[in-house]
Design a protein around this motif. Structure first.
Motif, PDB file in Angstrom:
ATOM      1  N   TYR A 111      61.988  50.479  78.314  1.00  0.00           N
ATOM      2  CA  TYR A 111      60.185  51.828  78.670  1.00  0.00           C
ATOM      3  C   TYR A 111      58.947  51.319  78.367  1.00  0.00           C
ATOM      4  N   PHE A 112      58.956  50.726  77.420  1.00  0.00           N
ATOM      5  CA  PHE A 112      57.086  49.762  76.980  1.00  0.00           C
ATOM      6  C   PHE A 112      56.813  49.118  78.685  1.00  0.00           C
ATOM      7  N   ASN A 113      58.075  48.458  78.844  1.00  0.00           N
ATOM      8  CA  ASN A 113      57.870  47.425  80.285  1.00  0.00           C
ATOM      9  C   ASN A 113      57.492  48.459  81.050  1.00  0.00           C
ATOM     10  N   SER A 114      58.320  49.550  81.357  1.00  0.00           N
ATOM     11  CA  SER A 114      58.330  50.487  82.424  1.00  0.00           C
ATOM     12  C   SER A 114      57.067  51.182  82.958  1.00  0.00           C
ATOM     13  N   ILE A 115      55.300  51.274  81.324  1.00  0.00           N
ATOM     14  CA  ILE A 115      54.660  51.917  81.871  1.00  0.00           C
ATOM     15  C   ILE A 115      53.683  51.027  81.642  1.00  0.00           C
ATOM     16  N   GLY A 116      53.809  49.956  81.282  1.00  0.00           N
ATOM     17  CA  GLY A 116      52.880  48.356  81.175  1.00  0.00           C
ATOM     18  C   GLY A 116      52.245  48.941  79.945  1.00  0.00           C
ATOM     19  N   VAL A 117      52.729  48.443  78.714  1.00  0.00           N
ATOM     20  CA  VAL A 117      52.094  47.991  77.606  1.00  0.00           C
ATOM     21  C   VAL A 117      53.133  47.364  76.836  1.00  0.00           C
ATOM     22  N   LEU A 118      53.427  46.878  77.798  1.00  0.00           N
ATOM     23  CA  LEU A 118      53.841  44.994  76.636  1.00  0.00           C
ATOM     24  C   LEU A 118      53.130  43.638  77.018  1.00  0.00           C
ATOM     25  N   ASN A 119      52.944  43.507  76.373  1.00  0.00           N
ATOM     26  CA  ASN A 119      51.483  41.942  77.036  1.00  0.00           C
ATOM     27  C   ASN A 119      51.503  41.322  76.223  1.00  0.00           C
ATOM     28  N   GLU A 120      50.645  40.913  75.768  1.00  0.00           N
ATOM     29  CA  GLU A 120      50.668  39.189  74.685  1.00  0.00           C
ATOM     30  C   GLU A 120      49.922  40.145  73.116  1.00  0.00           C
ATOM     31  N   LYS A 121      49.523  41.712  73.723  1.00  0.00           N
ATOM     32  CA  LYS A 121      48.372  42.511  72.614  1.00  0.00           C
ATOM     33  C   LYS A 121      49.773  42.780  72.443  1.00  0.00           C
ATOM     34  N   THR A 122      50.947  43.336  72.073  1.00  0.00           N
ATOM     35  CA  THR A 122      51.329  44.097  71.648  1.00  0.00           C
ATOM     36  C   THR A 122      51.929  44.060  70.429  1.00  0.00           C
ATOM     37  N   VAL A 123      52.346  43.592  68.983  1.00  0.00           N
ATOM     38  CA  VAL A 123      53.396  43.646  68.581  1.00  0.00           C
ATOM     39  C   VAL A 123      54.144  44.510  67.748  1.00  0.00           C
ATOM     40  N   LEU A 124      55.156  43.742  68.703  1.00  0.00           N
ATOM     41  CA  LEU A 124      56.210  45.115  67.847  1.00  0.00           C
ATOM     42  C   LEU A 124      57.544  44.855  66.431  1.00  0.00           C
ATOM     43  N   ALA A 125      57.253  46.042  66.151  1.00  0.00           N
ATOM     44  CA  ALA A 125      58.365  45.947  64.752  1.00  0.00           C
ATOM     45  C   ALA A 125      59.611  45.874  64.477  1.00  0.00           C
ATOM     46  N   HIS A 126      60.061  45.235  64.771  1.00  0.00           N
ATOM     47  CA  HIS A 126      61.953  45.716  63.426  1.00  0.00           C
ATOM     48  C   HIS A 126      63.338  44.280  65.454  1.00  0.00           C
ATOM     49  N   GLY A 127      62.503  45.210  66.675  1.00  0.00           N
ATOM     50  CA  GLY A 127      63.152  44.720  67.438  1.00  0.00           C
ATOM     51  C   GLY A 127      64.651  44.446  67.462  1.00  0.00           C
ATOM     52  N   ILE A 128      65.861  45.069  66.659  1.00  0.00           N
ATOM     53  CA  ILE A 128      66.785  45.054  66.421  1.00  0.00           C
ATOM     54  C   ILE A 128      67.830  45.144  67.614  1.00  0.00           C
ATOM     55  N   HIS A 129      67.680  46.173  67.932  1.00  0.00           N
ATOM     56  CA  HIS A 129      68.991  46.433  69.208  1.00  0.00           C
ATOM     57  C   HIS A 129      68.430  46.175  70.424  1.00  0.00           C
ATOM     58  N   VAL A 130      68.188  45.568  71.099  1.00  0.00           N
ATOM     59  CA  VAL A 130      67.227  44.800  72.064  1.00  0.00           C
ATOM     60  C   VAL A 130      68.253  43.811  73.293  1.00  0.00           C
ATOM     61  N   ASN A 131      68.536  44.754  73.981  1.00  0.00           N
ATOM     62  CA  ASN A 131      69.151  44.018  75.266  1.00  0.00           C
ATOM     63  C   ASN A 131      68.825  42.390  75.665  1.00  0.00           C
ATOM     64  N   ASP A 132      69.443  41.872  76.449  1.00  0.00           N
ATOM     65  CA  ASP A 132      69.208  40.080  77.581  1.00  0.00           C
ATOM     66  C   ASP A 132      68.101  40.385  78.020  1.00  0.00           C
ATOM     67  N   ALA A 133      67.955  41.333  79.300  1.00  0.00           N
ATOM     68  CA  ALA A 133      67.109  42.174  79.779  1.00  0.00           C
ATOM     69  C   ALA A 133      65.614  42.454  78.896  1.00  0.00           C
ATOM     70  N   GLU A 134      66.135  43.367  78.258  1.00  0.00           N
ATOM     71  CA  GLU A 134      64.525  43.570  76.928  1.00  0.00           C
ATOM     72  C   GLU A 134      64.047  42.194  76.328  1.00  0.00           C
ATOM     73  N   VAL A 135      64.961  40.863  76.433  1.00  0.00           N
ATOM     74  CA  VAL A 135      64.353  39.746  75.843  1.00  0.00           C
ATOM     75  C   VAL A 135      64.046  39.394  76.729  1.00  0.00           C
ATOM     76  N   MET A 152      62.079  40.622  79.292  1.00  0.00           N
ATOM     77  CA  MET A 152      60.807  41.627  79.297  1.00  0.00           C
ATOM     78  C   MET A 152      59.731  40.847  78.188  1.00  0.00           C
ATOM     79  N   LEU A 153      60.354  40.459  77.205  1.00  0.00           N
ATOM     80  CA  LEU A 153      59.160  40.040  75.558  1.00  0.00           C
ATOM     81  C   LEU A 153      58.907  39.219  75.877  1.00  0.00           C
ATOM     82  N   LYS A 154      60.105  37.766  77.166  1.00  0.00           N
ATOM     83  CA  LYS A 154      59.008  36.397  77.029  1.00  0.00           C
ATOM     84  C   LYS A 154      58.661  36.483  77.650  1.00  0.00           C
ATOM     85  N   GLU A 155      58.144  37.150  79.628  1.00  0.00           N
ATOM     86  CA  GLU A 155      57.850  37.286  79.971  1.00  0.00           C
ATOM     87  C   GLU A 155      56.319  37.983  79.991  1.00  0.00           C
ATOM     88  N   ALA A 156      55.919  38.588  79.044  1.00  0.00           N
ATOM     89  CA  ALA A 156      55.509  39.667  78.831  1.00  0.00           C
ATOM     90  C   ALA A 156      54.448  38.883  77.367  1.00  0.00           C
TER      91      ALA A 156
END
Ligand code: GUN
Ligand code: FE
Length: 449
Positions: A245-269, A271-275
């Motif tokens: 969802y964060f990726n789809s609305i354009g708020v996932l980038n290098e300034k984004t600092v996310l607490a926790h990140g426990i339940h994350v699927n491979d596609a989301e990993v 996305m985090l890497k690319e962003a």
């Protein structure tokens, strides 16, 4: 006044080029690490300022906690043994909502006392909805380095009165950023803090990311993918996984600092890497709320930045990097292997990787010339540590055995905040009795007593 010559037993730098310097000397001038001498290069004629000759102490960079809730310190022990959404609904939101300026001030002072005396020199705080100026005042007054922002919420099914309009959340955050970004000699930076998807509209999240553009060096700090019921509710609300969802609305980038990140699927990993988005691992909180175990080795294997944070006192219940380091290592070992998350690796997550998460690794996070003198001296010479110079690993002693009692001195920008284990700013007993009084008022106010 803030010039020092520090001559410790050894320097654990968190710098890959020169990781350990035995019997070196650090010269601190005008708040910066001006020079680091090896034992061979050093002679007394090179001393500056006050000389701290401490052959029994170990010098390390100050710890960087990248996810903290100072406003919650006062609530420690009042919200135990619950899962996240219940914990927020029944305890944390009502108590945060009831905060007065006075109670918030004591909560921030308590948190800073605990963080600083356990070796933290930089934190990132999530803030709260009301009286946020109090947190900024206490951060500035404490001398710590901090990213902080007013917590933003324009939705709240868990507690409808604990939110604001989208316009008010944005405009008040903008005003706070104008007032406090780069305050305290540049030690304070603004971190916009939309709380989590369940309390933020899409418009709020998008407009908040737009605001970061106006403040060079500011960040976008939020919670993500912490709890299974939370992500089920996110899916219901948005039709997507949290990070998707964060990726789809354009708020996932290098300034984004996310607490926790426990339940994350491979596609989301991916996305985090690319962003180039950063993850804050909060092991105590994740275990105590029963949220789960973040796959930190997977993040690190993908080159994703991971740093550590104590989160808030009512879900931990400590604000102490030693606890987080020890757990961050131990919880991965049964899942991956005992070779996963070595003490040295963990020490780096607690220091230089934290500075990288906040984009301030040119300023702090390791002991390198020209960086700020954000330093901690530990006394590891103690029969519970077996710290026998050269016979075993200092990283092991720091990560697996040490605790807050081993912290003797803490400096931020060369200013001594802790002297022989004593915090300069507040009297501990006075703080404790004021805290009791304020908690009593809040519990009565919320009918939680
Ligand atoms: N998600 C939204 N708010 C919070 C909070 O205060 N603490 C934790 N651990 N998770 C949250
Ligand atoms: Fe949190």
């Amino acid at each position: 006044m803030n010039d020092w010559t520090i001559i410790p037993k050894e320097i654990i730098t968190a710098d890959k080029n020169r990781p350990v310097i035995k019997r070196g000397t650090v010269i601190v001038k005008n708040g910066k690490i001006e020079k680091i001498y090896s034992k061979e290069e050093w002679d007394e004629s090179k001393a500056e300022g006050k000389v701290l000759n401490v052959p029994n102490l170990t010098l390390i960079p100050g710890f960087v906690h990248t996810h903290i809730h100072l406003c919650q310190t006062l609530f420690r022990g009042t919200a135990d043994d619950m899962e996240l959404l219940d914990w927020l609904q029944k305890r944390i939101f009502p108590l945060e909502n009831a905060h007065t300026k006075e109670s918030l001030r004591i909560s921030a002072q308590l948190g800073l006392y605990e963080l600083i005396t356990s070796g933290a020199t930089t934190i990132m705080d999530m803030g709260t909805i009301r009286h946020q100026e109090v947190i900024f005042e206490e951060l500035i007054n404490s001398g710590i380095r901090a990213f902080a922002g007013k917590c933003m919420a324009d939705l709240n099914d868990l507690m409808p009165e604990f939110k604001e309009s989208t316009k008010d959340a944005l405009s008040s955050s903008y005003e706070f950023a104008k007032e406090f970004h780069n305050k305290g000699n540049g030690r304070i930076k603004y971190a916009f803090a939309p709380r989590f998807v369940l309390s933020c509209s899409e418009e709020l999240l998008i407009e908040t990311m737009n605001l970061t553009e106006e403040f060079q060096g500011s960040l976008f700090h939020t919670h993500s993918s912490e709890n299974k019921n939370e992500i089920a509710a996110v899916k219901k609300l948005t039709g997507k996984e949290n990070i998707e969802y964060f990726n789809s609305i354009g708020v996932l980038n290098e300034k984004t600092v996310l607490a926790h990140g426990i339940h994350v699927n491979d596609a989301e990993v991916q996305m985090l890497k690319e962003a180039d988005t950063r993850i804050v691992h909060c092991p105590s909180s994740n275990l105590k709320l029963g949220s789960g175990i973040a796959n930190v080795p997977k993040y690190l294997g993908n080159g994703i930045n991971v740093s550590l944070g104590a989160d808030g006192a009512p879900c931990n219940n400590n604000l102490n990097m030693f606890t987080e380091m020890r757990l961050a290592s131990l919880i991965q070992k049964p899942l991956h292997s005992p070779t996963a998350m070595t003490a040295e690796e963990i020490f780096h997550l607690a220091t230089i990787e934290g500075a990288k998460a906040l984009h301030i690794d040119d300023v702090t996070g390791s002991i390198v010339e020209n960086k700020s003198a954000d330093l901690v001296l530990l006394n590891l010479e103690n029969p519970t540590m077996n710290y026998f110079d050269g016979l075993n690993s200092t990283y092991s002693n720091i990560v697996y055995s040490a605790n807050r009692d081993n912290v003797e001195y803490v400096f931020v920008e060369g200013k001594m905040l802790v002297n022989k284990g004593v915090y300069a700013l507040h009297n501990a007993f006075e703080l404790y009795s004021k805290a009791k009084e304020q908690l009593n008022i809040l519990l009565k106010e919320t009918d939680l007593k």
